[in-house]
Scaffold this active site. Structure first.
Site, PDB file in Angstrom:
ATOM      1  N   MET A 110      -9.090   6.725   8.017  1.00 41.33           N
ATOM      2  CA  MET A 110      -9.210   7.266   6.657  1.00 41.33           C
ATOM      3  C   MET A 110     -10.236   8.390   6.577  1.00 41.33           C
ATOM      4  O   MET A 110     -11.077   8.428   5.683  1.00 41.33           O
ATOM      5  CB  MET A 110      -9.571   6.151   5.670  1.00 41.33           C
ATOM      6  CG  MET A 110      -8.582   5.012   5.639  1.00 41.33           C
ATOM      7  SD  MET A 110      -9.002   3.712   4.462  1.00 41.33           S
ATOM      8  CE  MET A 110     -10.536   3.097   5.146  1.00 41.33           C
ATOM      9  N   ASP A 137       0.833  -1.194   0.000  1.00 43.79           N
ATOM     10  CA  ASP A 137       0.000   0.000   0.000  1.00 43.79           C
ATOM     11  C   ASP A 137       0.872   1.251   0.000  1.00 43.79           C
ATOM     12  O   ASP A 137       1.992   1.246   0.524  1.00 43.79           O
ATOM     13  CB  ASP A 137      -0.896   0.039   1.247  1.00 43.79           C
ATOM     14  CG  ASP A 137      -2.096  -0.886   1.139  1.00 43.79           C
ATOM     15  OD1 ASP A 137      -2.388  -1.349   0.019  1.00 43.79           O
ATOM     16  OD2 ASP A 137      -2.735  -1.139   2.173  1.00 43.79           O
ATOM     17  N   LYS A 193      -2.105   4.735  -5.035  1.00 44.61           N
ATOM     18  CA  LYS A 193      -3.441   5.137  -4.585  1.00 44.61           C
ATOM     19  C   LYS A 193      -3.469   6.597  -4.147  1.00 44.61           C
ATOM     20  O   LYS A 193      -3.623   6.918  -2.968  1.00 44.61           O
ATOM     21  CB  LYS A 193      -3.924   4.217  -3.466  1.00 44.61           C
ATOM     22  CG  LYS A 193      -4.411   2.873  -3.970  1.00 44.61           C
ATOM     23  CD  LYS A 193      -5.238   2.147  -2.938  1.00 44.61           C
ATOM     24  CE  LYS A 193      -5.799   0.853  -3.516  1.00 44.61           C
ATOM     25  NZ  LYS A 193      -6.650   0.138  -2.552  1.00 44.61           N
TER      26      LYS A 193
END
Length: 338
Positions: A246, A114, A135
């Site tokens: 998040m 990630d 991302k």
């Protein structure tokens, strides 16, 4: 062993979104970026595959079209391919599980990480074969398709794919979605749990998520629902702690909705623990009215964990002049206000 350079192409309008820059990431100047794009068949301005008719704008095939590698899910393919979902914890290598550490020290694995996995965790990795998901804001779905493509290629080549995820793979980390996808490819993934930031980040910021007489229940939430929507709100309860993951990108909107739609008092304490467990960890403390401005003032970025409730102030020092809990940027956990 000299680790190969991982090339991360950053467009100018998203380069400031990185919270850190790992040592194995190379930045390109605009002229270098144009050359690199053209060499790889990308549009020189957008950085996308201009001639891609079989995939998305990045030229990546739809994950639903990738061929199964076995008629039913097996732990290891006949050619040796296998995959393990690994939780990297909040960011400190000391908080890796022994199983995760052993996998990251294996020189023969393919690591797909990630973007927000900490630099300190990436430095543990031995293999030269490392890919980091791109991302960026607005690119999550394309990046996820790229992850599936990388994993499929690695499995087909007989590699042990280590899918390295921040925190715990199954806590707002698409871990379940990825397991289902890899089963479509004929592989049953192994899973190595990680220390979730939902509980470790508050602890590392000296905030107990429960405390007798203050909070007897904890709720974990994400700041973003599917397709960027806002998730349903949890109604206010005085003896309740809410931990948001998040969510720092929409903190102002979140606090406004909690006050006006979920019944939270405007003075409800709120804390943000940024990059929990890393050398540059920071904790910012305020309330529903002030926390969004404080986050902006101190340029708080992901990965960050937000804690809402009276537990925020339980272990914080009091301001000597006012007798109230400290607010603002807290450094060295609860030791000082800067």
């Amino acid at each position: 062993m000299v680790r190969s350079i991982i090339t991360l192409l950053l467009l100018s309008n998203v380069s400031d979104t990185l919270a850190f820059v790992p040592s194995n990431v190379r930045f390109y100047s605009p002229s270098q970026l144009r050359y690199t794009n053209e060499r790889n068949g990308l549009d020189s301005k957008s950085g996308t595959h201009s001639a891609s008719k079989t995939g998305n704008e990045w030229g990546i095939p739809d994950s639903e079209t990738l061929e199964p590698l076995h008629p039913f899910p097996v732990e290891e393919l006949p050619g040796g391919g296998q995959i393990t979902l690994v939780g990297s914890g909040p960011g400190d290598p000391e908080l890796l599980t022994l199983s995760a550490y052993r996998l990251l020290r294996d020189p023969d694995v393919l690591v797909i990480a990630d973007r927000l996995v900490s630099e300190e965790i990436l430095e543990v990795i031995v293999t030269d074969d490392v890919k980091i998901a791109r991302k960026m804001p607005g690119c999550a779905e394309f990046a996820q398709e790229e992850i599936y493509s990388w994993a499929h290629e690695g499995l087909k080549a007989g590699k042990h794919v280590v899918r390295l995820k921040i925190g715990d793979p199954f806590v707002f980390g698409r871990g379940g979605e990825e397991v289902l996808k890899f089963r479509q490819y004929g592989v049953e993934p192994a899973v190595v749990p990680g220390v979730s930031a939902a509980f470790s980040a508050p602890l590392l910021g000296s905030i107990p998520v429960t405390h007798r007489g203050v909070s007897n229940q904890v709720v974990m939430c994400t700041g973003y629902g599917r397709n960027g929507t806002s998730p349903d709100l949890i109604r206010y309860h005085k003896e309740q702690t809410i931990v948001f993951l998040m969510a720092v990108g929409r903190l102002g909107e979140l606090c406004d909705r909690l006050v006006n739609m979920a019944g939270y008092p405007s003075k409800t304490p709120v804390a943000i623990v940024e990059r929990a467990g890393c050398p540059d960890q920071r904790t910012v403390v305020g309330n529903m009215e002030t926390i969004a401005d404080l986050a902006k003032e101190h340029d708080v970025k992901p990965p960050s964990t937000i804690i809402v409730g009276d537990v925020v102030n339980v272990l914080l020092n009091e301001d000597e002049s006012t007798g109230e809990a400290v607010t603002g940027l807290i450094q060295n956990y609860t030791a000082a206000v800067v």
